[in-house]
Scaffold this motif. Structure first.
Motif, PDB file in Angstrom:
ATOM      1  N   GLY A 118      31.191 -11.296 -53.098  1.00 34.43           N
ATOM      2  CA  GLY A 118      30.276 -12.106 -53.900  1.00 34.43           C
ATOM      3  C   GLY A 118      28.912 -12.274 -53.268  1.00 34.43           C
ATOM      4  O   GLY A 118      27.881 -11.888 -53.843  1.00 34.43           O
ATOM      5  N   ALA A 119      28.884 -12.838 -52.060  1.00 33.71           N
ATOM      6  CA  ALA A 119      27.615 -13.130 -51.405  1.00 33.71           C
ATOM      7  C   ALA A 119      26.867 -11.853 -51.028  1.00 33.71           C
ATOM      8  O   ALA A 119      25.655 -11.744 -51.241  1.00 33.71           O
ATOM      9  CB  ALA A 119      27.856 -13.983 -50.166  1.00 33.71           C
ATOM     10  N   GLY A 120      27.572 -10.871 -50.477  1.00 33.88           N
ATOM     11  CA  GLY A 120      26.926  -9.635 -50.046  1.00 33.88           C
ATOM     12  C   GLY A 120      26.248  -8.904 -51.199  1.00 33.88           C
ATOM     13  O   GLY A 120      25.080  -8.513 -51.104  1.00 33.88           O
ATOM     14  N   PHE A 121      26.951  -8.751 -52.306  1.00 33.90           N
ATOM     15  CA  PHE A 121      26.388  -8.039 -53.448  1.00 33.90           C
ATOM     16  C   PHE A 121      25.231  -8.818 -54.064  1.00 33.90           C
ATOM     17  O   PHE A 121      24.225  -8.227 -54.477  1.00 33.90           O
ATOM     18  CB  PHE A 121      27.467  -7.781 -54.501  1.00 33.90           C
ATOM     19  N   SER A 122      25.359 -10.146 -54.147  1.00 33.19           N
ATOM     20  CA  SER A 122      24.306 -10.964 -54.751  1.00 33.19           C
ATOM     21  C   SER A 122      23.003 -10.858 -53.971  1.00 33.19           C
ATOM     22  O   SER A 122      21.924 -10.674 -54.554  1.00 33.19           O
ATOM     23  CB  SER A 122      24.759 -12.436 -54.812  1.00 33.19           C
ATOM     24  N   ILE A 123      23.091 -10.976 -52.662  1.00 28.25           N
ATOM     25  CA  ILE A 123      21.880 -10.894 -51.840  1.00 28.25           C
ATOM     26  C   ILE A 123      21.283  -9.484 -51.917  1.00 28.25           C
ATOM     27  O   ILE A 123      20.052  -9.323 -52.005  1.00 28.25           O
ATOM     28  CB  ILE A 123      22.199 -11.286 -50.389  1.00 28.25           C
ATOM     29  N   TYR A 124      22.128  -8.469 -51.898  1.00 29.35           N
ATOM     30  CA  TYR A 124      21.631  -7.088 -52.019  1.00 29.35           C
ATOM     31  C   TYR A 124      20.894  -6.898 -53.341  1.00 29.35           C
ATOM     32  O   TYR A 124      19.792  -6.320 -53.381  1.00 29.35           O
ATOM     33  CB  TYR A 124      22.803  -6.108 -51.912  1.00 29.35           C
ATOM     34  N   GLN A 212      11.626 -14.243 -68.108  1.00 28.33           N
ATOM     35  CA  GLN A 212      11.211 -14.108 -69.504  1.00 28.33           C
ATOM     36  C   GLN A 212       9.842 -14.743 -69.744  1.00 28.33           C
ATOM     37  O   GLN A 212       8.994 -14.191 -70.451  1.00 28.33           O
ATOM     38  CB  GLN A 212      12.260 -14.761 -70.412  1.00 28.33           C
ATOM     39  N   VAL A 213       9.599 -15.906 -69.121  1.00 29.08           N
ATOM     40  CA  VAL A 213       8.346 -16.624 -69.332  1.00 29.08           C
ATOM     41  C   VAL A 213       7.190 -15.965 -68.600  1.00 29.08           C
ATOM     42  O   VAL A 213       6.074 -15.819 -69.151  1.00 29.08           O
ATOM     43  CB  VAL A 213       8.490 -18.098 -68.879  1.00 29.08           C
ATOM     44  N   THR A 214       7.438 -15.554 -67.337  1.00 27.41           N
ATOM     45  CA  THR A 214       6.351 -15.011 -66.509  1.00 27.41           C
ATOM     46  C   THR A 214       6.239 -13.499 -66.585  1.00 27.41           C
ATOM     47  O   THR A 214       5.194 -12.937 -66.239  1.00 27.41           O
ATOM     48  CB  THR A 214       6.558 -15.413 -65.039  1.00 27.41           C
ATOM     49  N   GLY A 215       7.315 -12.839 -66.976  1.00 26.50           N
ATOM     50  CA  GLY A 215       7.320 -11.383 -66.970  1.00 26.50           C
ATOM     51  C   GLY A 215       7.455 -10.793 -65.585  1.00 26.50           C
ATOM     52  O   GLY A 215       7.326  -9.576 -65.402  1.00 26.50           O
ATOM     53  N   ASP A 216       7.741 -11.639 -64.603  1.00 28.11           N
ATOM     54  CA  ASP A 216       7.850 -11.206 -63.206  1.00 28.11           C
ATOM     55  C   ASP A 216       9.320 -11.233 -62.773  1.00 28.11           C
ATOM     56  O   ASP A 216       9.949 -12.304 -62.762  1.00 28.11           O
ATOM     57  CB  ASP A 216       7.028 -12.133 -62.308  1.00 28.11           C
ATOM     58  N   PRO A 217       9.902 -10.072 -62.408  1.00 33.44           N
ATOM     59  CA  PRO A 217      11.317 -10.031 -61.994  1.00 33.44           C
ATOM     60  C   PRO A 217      11.564 -10.701 -60.641  1.00 33.44           C
ATOM     61  O   PRO A 217      12.720 -10.829 -60.219  1.00 33.44           O
ATOM     62  CB  PRO A 217      11.617  -8.537 -61.931  1.00 33.44           C
ATOM     63  N   LEU A 218      10.469 -11.116 -59.962  1.00 31.46           N
ATOM     64  CA  LEU A 218      10.627 -11.791 -58.671  1.00 31.46           C
ATOM     65  C   LEU A 218      11.555 -12.986 -58.792  1.00 31.46           C
ATOM     66  O   LEU A 218      12.410 -13.215 -57.923  1.00 31.46           O
ATOM     67  CB  LEU A 218       9.254 -12.238 -58.156  1.00 31.46           C
ATOM     68  N   TRP A 219      11.395 -13.764 -59.868  1.00 29.88           N
ATOM     69  CA  TRP A 219      12.205 -14.981 -60.034  1.00 29.88           C
ATOM     70  C   TRP A 219      13.681 -14.648 -60.201  1.00 29.88           C
ATOM     71  O   TRP A 219      14.545 -15.352 -59.696  1.00 29.88           O
ATOM     72  CB  TRP A 219      11.704 -15.773 -61.237  1.00 29.88           C
ATOM     73  N   ASP A 220      13.956 -13.570 -60.916  1.00 35.27           N
ATOM     74  CA  ASP A 220      15.345 -13.144 -61.100  1.00 35.27           C
ATOM     75  C   ASP A 220      15.954 -12.748 -59.756  1.00 35.27           C
ATOM     76  O   ASP A 220      17.104 -13.080 -59.447  1.00 35.27           O
ATOM     77  CB  ASP A 220      15.392 -11.971 -62.074  1.00 35.27           C
ATOM     78  N   GLY A 221      15.180 -12.051 -58.938  1.00 37.03           N
ATOM     79  CA  GLY A 221      15.661 -11.653 -57.613  1.00 37.03           C
ATOM     80  C   GLY A 221      15.897 -12.842 -56.705  1.00 37.03           C
ATOM     81  O   GLY A 221      16.887 -12.891 -55.962  1.00 37.03           O
ATOM     82  N   ILE A 222      14.976 -13.816 -56.750  1.00 33.72           N
ATOM     83  CA  ILE A 222      15.134 -15.010 -55.920  1.00 33.72           C
ATOM     84  C   ILE A 222      16.394 -15.770 -56.296  1.00 33.72           C
ATOM     85  O   ILE A 222      17.157 -16.218 -55.415  1.00 33.72           O
ATOM     86  CB  ILE A 222      13.895 -15.925 -56.057  1.00 33.72           C
ATOM     87  N   CYS A 223      16.646 -15.910 -57.586  1.00 37.12           N
ATOM     88  CA  CYS A 223      17.857 -16.634 -58.028  1.00 37.12           C
ATOM     89  C   CYS A 223      19.116 -15.887 -57.625  1.00 37.12           C
ATOM     90  O   CYS A 223      20.135 -16.509 -57.295  1.00 37.12           O
ATOM     91  CB  CYS A 223      17.809 -16.843 -59.543  1.00 37.12           C
ATOM     92  N   ALA A 224      19.073 -14.557 -57.631  1.00 36.14           N
ATOM     93  CA  ALA A 224      20.231 -13.777 -57.182  1.00 36.14           C
ATOM     94  C   ALA A 224      20.506 -14.040 -55.706  1.00 36.14           C
ATOM     95  O   ALA A 224      21.673 -14.200 -55.287  1.00 36.14           O
ATOM     96  CB  ALA A 224      19.987 -12.294 -57.425  1.00 36.14           C
ATOM     97  N   ILE A 225      19.438 -14.101 -54.908  1.00 33.39           N
ATOM     98  CA  ILE A 225      19.612 -14.389 -53.483  1.00 33.39           C
ATOM     99  C   ILE A 225      20.159 -15.792 -53.280  1.00 33.39           C
ATOM    100  O   ILE A 225      21.041 -16.025 -52.428  1.00 33.39           O
ATOM    101  CB  ILE A 225      18.268 -14.223 -52.740  1.00 33.39           C
ATOM    102  N   LEU A 226      19.668 -16.757 -54.064  1.00 37.75           N
ATOM    103  CA  LEU A 226      20.164 -18.135 -53.955  1.00 37.75           C
ATOM    104  C   LEU A 226      21.653 -18.214 -54.298  1.00 37.75           C
ATOM    105  O   LEU A 226      22.400 -18.984 -53.687  1.00 37.75           O
ATOM    106  CB  LEU A 226      19.363 -19.055 -54.874  1.00 37.75           C
ATOM    107  N   ILE A 227      22.080 -17.423 -55.264  1.00 37.54           N
ATOM    108  CA  ILE A 227      23.512 -17.379 -55.597  1.00 37.54           C
ATOM    109  C   ILE A 227      24.308 -16.871 -54.399  1.00 37.54           C
ATOM    110  O   ILE A 227      25.375 -17.401 -54.059  1.00 37.54           O
ATOM    111  CB  ILE A 227      23.751 -16.478 -56.825  1.00 37.54           C
ATOM    112  N   GLY A 228      23.777 -15.856 -53.728  1.00 35.21           N
ATOM    113  CA  GLY A 228      24.440 -15.336 -52.536  1.00 35.21           C
ATOM    114  C   GLY A 228      24.519 -16.358 -51.421  1.00 35.21           C
ATOM    115  O   GLY A 228      25.550 -16.501 -50.757  1.00 35.21           O
ATOM    116  N   VAL A 229      23.422 -17.091 -51.202  1.00 38.79           N
ATOM    117  CA  VAL A 229      23.410 -18.131 -50.170  1.00 38.79           C
ATOM    118  C   VAL A 229      24.425 -19.219 -50.509  1.00 38.79           C
ATOM    119  O   VAL A 229      25.138 -19.732 -49.623  1.00 38.79           O
ATOM    120  CB  VAL A 229      21.997 -18.735 -50.038  1.00 38.79           C
ATOM    121  N   LEU A 230      24.518 -19.580 -51.789  1.00 37.95           N
ATOM    122  CA  LEU A 230      25.502 -20.580 -52.230  1.00 37.95           C
ATOM    123  C   LEU A 230      26.921 -20.115 -51.899  1.00 37.95           C
ATOM    124  O   LEU A 230      27.746 -20.899 -51.395  1.00 37.95           O
ATOM    125  CB  LEU A 230      25.351 -20.804 -53.735  1.00 37.95           C
ATOM    126  N   LEU A 231      27.215 -18.854 -52.153  1.00 36.88           N
ATOM    127  CA  LEU A 231      28.553 -18.324 -51.871  1.00 36.88           C
ATOM    128  C   LEU A 231      28.838 -18.276 -50.379  1.00 36.88           C
ATOM    129  O   LEU A 231      29.978 -18.492 -49.954  1.00 36.88           O
ATOM    130  CB  LEU A 231      28.700 -16.926 -52.483  1.00 36.88           C
TER     131      LEU A 231
END
Length: 343
Positions: A118-124, A212-231
């Motif tokens: 879970g955590a490894g794949f999310s952060i990657y 969706q609002v900003t058009g910047d995938p940076l936010w999607d990547g940051i949230c994926a990393i946060l999910i990994g940190v949570l795990l």
């Protein structure tokens, strides 16, 4: 030393349990833990497939991270189910105290699965999205899947919370205290993982929305990393708890003092120089103590007092399964001493 025969049919245990209903409670608790794990596992598998579909359609790394999260949780539930079944096997000649600690071994593997898969794949996924970006897809289906997943994960968490609250009421403590001290790490794992799953769903939805609002995938990547940190946080907490129980954890100091006071209060006992406890499985405790019997007590008196001491501890303290007493002269020259704090 006095000790009960290493069998689940020990007369003193049966007598104490029939008097207080502990046997029925233990069976109920074990059934609830199994049911909790099965419900959580079924929910996680369905959610994992749905998230995977949503992630492929929306091209969201946060959604793919959540899919990996749910797949890891599904594997975790399988391992926890194995833990329950292996840990409940009856004692035998090679394992006279039973297989209770096998529960902690399999639960530890479950924590490693959460960490690695879970955590490894999310952060990657998050790092790759931040580095390379991603082609935006339709987020609508992902929002629907996240909403349905939230309901399913919430239902699983509610079942776990109900079990925790019921057990906490029986012990006269708060649910938080129960989770921090319980030796039933399967229900603890389900509670922690389902709580983390709900937080992860919120993070995934937030990542989708901000992209969706900003058009910047940076936010999607940051949230994926946060999910990994949570795990990582959840896996680390569960791993520490299981390792401590696997190598032989003592009960809390207050409970240990209660056991010691119970012995010292008997007429034939002058003092209890020290008392040791170790958890041998979920809800199973071994008690060993050096006891200074009254000098005027005969051999028959000591045998009777030992038998009565065992009866009291088994009957009045939930989880006590084996009691070992070592008669020790009260001259301060015992060969074994209790470990001091910090040693």
């Amino acid at each position: 030393m006095t000790q009960p025969a290493p069998t689940t049919e020990h007369a003193l245990v049966k007598e104490a349990q029939s008097g207080e209903g502990a046997e029925k409670g233990a069976e109920k608790g074990g059934g609830e833990s199994t049911g909790t794990v099965i419900v959580a596992g079924a929910a996680n598998l369905a959610i994992a497939v749905a998230k995977l579909v949503g992630g492929l359609i929306s091209h969201s790394s946060a959604m793919m991270s959540e899919a990996a999260h749910s797949f890891a949780d599904t594997i975790t539930e399988v391992l926890l189910f194995i833990a329950l079944k292996r840990g409940n096997r009856a004692p035998d000649a090679q394992h006279p105290f039973g297989y209770g600690r096998a529960t902690y071994f399999w639960a530890f593997l479950a924590a490693l699965c959460t960490f690695g898969v879970g955590a490894g794949f999310s952060i990657y996924q998050g790092v790759e999205t931040i580095r390379k970006g991603e082609e935006a897809g339709s987020p609508t289906i992902s929002y629907v899947i996240l909403a349905i997943s939230f309901v399913l994960e919430g239902s699983s968490l509610i079942k776990a919370v109900r079990q925790v609250r019921g057990a906490a009421r029986e012990h006269g403590i708060s649910p938080r205290q129960y989770l921090s001290t319980t030796t039933d790490t399967t229900v603890k794992a389900v509670t922690f993982e389902d709580s983390a799953a709900l937080v992860g769903l919120v993070l995934a939805a937030l990542g989708l929305f901000l992209e969706q609002v900003t058009g910047d995938p940076l936010w999607d990547g940051i949230c994926a990393i946060l999910i990994g940190v949570l795990l990582i946080a959840v896996a680390g907490s569960l791993a520490r708890a299981n390792v401590s129980l696997l190598i032989g954890q003592a009960v809390p100091g207050t409970t240990q003092q209660e056991l010691k006071d119970e012995l010292a209060a008997m007429d034939q006992i002058d003092d209890v120089p020290f008392l040791l406890t170790t958890v041998i499985g979920p809800g199973q405790l071994l008690v060993a103590a050096k006891v200074d019997f009254n000098d005027r007590a005969s051999v028959a008196d000591i045998e009777q007092a030992s038998d009565e001491a065992e009866r009291r501890l088994v009957a009045r303290h939930s989880g006590v399964k084996y009691v070992f007493l070592d008669p020790t002269p009260g001259n301060g020259r015992a060969q074994v001493r209790a470990p001091e704090a910090g040693e």
